[in-house]
Write an enzyme that holds these catalytic residues in place. Structure first.
Site, PDB file in Angstrom:
ATOM      1  N   HIS A   1       0.833  -1.207   0.000  1.00  0.00           N
ATOM      2  CA  HIS A   1       0.000   0.000   0.000  1.00  0.00           C
ATOM      3  C   HIS A   1       0.865   1.253   0.000  1.00  0.00           C
ATOM      4  O   HIS A   1       0.551   2.239   0.678  1.00  0.00           O
ATOM      5  CB  HIS A   1      -0.941   0.002   1.204  1.00  0.00           C
ATOM      6  CG  HIS A   1      -2.034  -1.019   1.149  1.00  0.00           C
ATOM      7  ND1 HIS A   1      -3.215  -0.829   0.474  1.00  0.00           N
ATOM      8  CD2 HIS A   1      -2.102  -2.261   1.691  1.00  0.00           C
ATOM      9  CE1 HIS A   1      -3.979  -1.902   0.604  1.00  0.00           C
ATOM     10  NE2 HIS A   1      -3.328  -2.794   1.329  1.00  0.00           N
TER      11      HIS A   1
ATOM     12  N   ASP B   1      -0.746  -4.941   6.075  1.00  0.00           N
ATOM     13  CA  ASP B   1      -1.755  -5.797   5.440  1.00  0.00           C
ATOM     14  C   ASP B   1      -1.517  -5.927   3.940  1.00  0.00           C
ATOM     15  O   ASP B   1      -0.913  -5.064   3.316  1.00  0.00           O
ATOM     16  CB  ASP B   1      -3.156  -5.238   5.697  1.00  0.00           C
ATOM     17  CG  ASP B   1      -3.349  -3.849   5.114  1.00  0.00           C
ATOM     18  OD1 ASP B   1      -2.451  -3.016   5.285  1.00  0.00           O
ATOM     19  OD2 ASP B   1      -4.388  -3.596   4.474  1.00  0.00           O
ATOM     20  N   GLU B   2      -2.019  -7.000   3.392  1.00  0.00           N
ATOM     21  CA  GLU B   2      -2.102  -7.212   1.938  1.00  0.00           C
ATOM     22  C   GLU B   2      -0.779  -6.923   1.220  1.00  0.00           C
ATOM     23  O   GLU B   2      -0.766  -6.343   0.133  1.00  0.00           O
ATOM     24  CB  GLU B   2      -3.230  -6.366   1.349  1.00  0.00           C
ATOM     25  CG  GLU B   2      -4.605  -6.743   1.905  1.00  0.00           C
ATOM     26  CD  GLU B   2      -5.721  -5.868   1.388  1.00  0.00           C
ATOM     27  OE1 GLU B   2      -6.800  -6.401   1.111  1.00  0.00           O
ATOM     28  OE2 GLU B   2      -5.513  -4.637   1.286  1.00  0.00           O
ATOM     29  N   ALA B   3       0.333  -7.341   1.828  1.00  0.00           N
ATOM     30  CA  ALA B   3       1.650  -7.117   1.232  1.00  0.00           C
ATOM     31  C   ALA B   3       1.948  -8.239   0.241  1.00  0.00           C
ATOM     32  O   ALA B   3       2.909  -8.998   0.392  1.00  0.00           O
ATOM     33  CB  ALA B   3       2.707  -7.030   2.321  1.00  0.00           C
ATOM     34  N   LYS B   4       1.126  -8.321  -0.785  1.00  0.00           N
ATOM     35  CA  LYS B   4       1.192  -9.444  -1.723  1.00  0.00           C
ATOM     36  C   LYS B   4       2.411  -9.391  -2.641  1.00  0.00           C
ATOM     37  O   LYS B   4       2.769 -10.396  -3.260  1.00  0.00           O
ATOM     38  CB  LYS B   4      -0.091  -9.477  -2.563  1.00  0.00           C
ATOM     39  CG  LYS B   4      -1.352  -9.693  -1.724  1.00  0.00           C
ATOM     40  CD  LYS B   4      -2.612  -9.596  -2.574  1.00  0.00           C
ATOM     41  CE  LYS B   4      -3.855  -9.725  -1.718  1.00  0.00           C
ATOM     42  NZ  LYS B   4      -5.105  -9.601  -2.525  1.00  0.00           N
TER      43      LYS B   4
END
Length: 510
Positions: free
Chosen positions: A263, A326-329
């Site tokens: 993000h 979060d959501e550190a894809k």
């Protein structure tokens, strides 16, 4: 709820079933006592005053907030001064007492025909008692316009205290930017429902919203736009201090979030050196997630984070800094774990405790850090096993940006539709099997802003669901029941109208 009934052989205390709503108070207090057979009132008159004991700035601030609310609606002068031990008819008394049986946030409120007395062991308790007192007055108290009506309150006795110490809301100011006055208005509404934490999501792929003097391109470039190319913006450090001060006056702690390592497109677009390639990507105005990552191997990444946390910690009186996580894809798991462990040390070096979204529990971090559950029970259980405290924000229950139903004009629905009943009808103690109440710091209701552009949009998605979240966090579990709450909310919706809140008029509360 306990009521006093007058019967032929005298007055006796009985317990009335929770399904019988008597008042429209939200959150519902721990104990309400009054005489149903005898209706009597305290009436506010032009000669009324507000007295405080002892007289200090914090208590006077609470009293002045009540006085100002009443002045603008009743026209009464309502001088605030020290009581010096006096108790005279027709007045309102705010007192600090040496009795901590209801905790630091609890209070006792007594309304008789002669006077109103509010007692607490700490100023926070007085403030929360004032919010209850506001709801006992006619709805017109919220109008800000002088009304020539009887300003009276039913005689009653209330004893109240909080269930959880963390009663939070989150506002995403990164996807769309909201000005200082909009944030203040949201703070006013949060405080009215005894919410005591406001988590500001200050950075994301679409925008960087807080001035960092050592990295000025973050706001010059990263703060220049928003989702769909809408206007950008950012808070100067003076703006942020103003928000913090305003919130503190209403007993709300600001929790700033800088989302890392994913993000981060706004930061990456601002500084090429933060990218592994050394090339800055274009600014981003879409709503996809998981495509951006700081360069974990570069030492400049940690200098950047240290500078940002240092400046933010210096203007944040609260003990926490939220680092996202979060959501550190686009960050492989090994690098992610190494990164979170190093960032925790940076946060600690600046005298703060780290909060992160639930994924941080994958790292070997200390029990002093806090995990914010939003999706995976496994992450929450892992955090609890580490001895970490949890903030519960189940996306299927209290993500306030989820549509109420398929016809809702704003919001998203990736976590499902969330109507008013669904958002209320859950309990933190039973939400995650394997997580017990001792693991839970409290709850928080996030509001993401991909589709929200104005304060009216915020209000529409937040209310009435945020009032329910506040009750889950404040009120005792034994008192919470949907039908009771629904009936209170039906009556309470008139107060939304008086407050000027652009709430969703759900068919569930008609």
């Amino acid at each position: 709820i306990v009521f006093l009934l007058t019967v032929s052989c005298g007055t006796k205390k009985i317990v009335v079933k929770d399904s019988e709503p008597v008042l429209s108070l939200i959150p519902i207090p721990a104990e309400i006592i009054y005489d149903r057979a005898v209706v009597s009132y305290f009436e506010l008159t032009n000669t009324a005053e507000i007295f405080v004991e002892p007289e200090n700035e914090e208590i006077k601030n609470v009293a002045e907030q009540l006085a100002e609310k009443l002045r603008t609606s009743t026209g009464c002068a309502l001088k605030v001064s020290s009581s010096n031990g006096r108790t005279e008819k027709g007045n309102i008394y705010l007192k600090l007492i040496n009795d901590n049986s209801s905790g630091d946030e609890g209070y006792k409120l007594s309304v008789t025909k002669d006077f109103v007395t509010l007692e607490a062991s700490k100023p926070a308790g007085l403030f929360y008692g004032v919010q209850t007192l506001r709801q006992l007055f006619p709805n017109e108290i919220e109008s800000g316009i002088i009304k020539k009506i009887p300003w009276r309150i039913r005689t009653i006795s209330i004893k109240d205290f909080s269930r959880y110490k963390w009663r939070g809301a989150m506002l995403d100011v990164a996807r769309h930017f909201f000005k200082v006055d909009d944030v203040k208005k949201y703070i006013d509404l949060l405080a009215f429902y005894k919410i005591n934490k406001l988590h500001l999501h200050l950075s994301d792929d679409q925008g960087w919203r807080i001035e960092i003097k050592s990295w000025q391109n973050l706001t010059k470039i990263g703060g220049s736009t928003a989702v769909n190319g809408d206007p950008g913006g950012y808070y100067t450090q003076e703006d942020y201090k103003e928000i913090v001060k305003y919130a503190r006056e209403k007993f709300i702690t600001i929790i700033p979030e800088i989302d890392l390592p994913g993000h981060t497109n706004a930061a990456l677009a601002s500084y090429p050196e933060l990218n592994c390639s050394g090339i800055a990507p274009k600014i981003y105005t879409g709503i996809e997630v998981g495509f951006s990552s700081l360069c974990i191997e570069k030492e400049i990444t940690y200098k950047f984070i240290d500078n940002v946390i240092k400046e933010l910690a210096a203007i944040t009186p609260g003990e926490y800094i939220h680092i996202g996580g979060d959501e550190a894809k686009s960050t492989n798991e090994k690098d992610y774990i190494k990164f979170i462990e190093r960032v925790e040390k940076i946060v600690k070096s600046h005298g703060k405790r780290m909060i992160g979204w639930e994924e941080i529990s994958k790292a070997n971090i200390s029990s002093s850090s806090v995990s914010q559950f939003w999706d995976s029970p496994q992450h929450a259980i892992a955090a609890a096993k580490r001895g970490m405290k949890l903030i519960l924000s189940p996306s299927t229950k209290i993500y306030l940006d989820m549509k109420y139903n398929e016809s809702t004009p704003l919001g998203l629905f990736w976590a499902g539709y969330t109507d008013v009943k669904k958002s209320y009808s859950w309990d933190p103690e039973t939400e995650i099997p394997g997580v017990i109440n001792n693991n839970i710091l409290g709850i928080e209701a996030p509001l993401w802003s991909e589709t929200l552009k104005t304060i009216k949009d915020i209000e529409y998605m937040a209310f009435p669901r945020l009032a329910g979240a506040a009750e889950i966090a404040w009120s005792q579990k034994r008192l919470r029941q949907w039908e009771n709450y629904r009936e209170r909310l039906i009556i309470h919706s008139k107060r939304f109208d008086a407050l000027g809140v652009n709430y969703y008029s759900s068919p569930e509360i008609k």
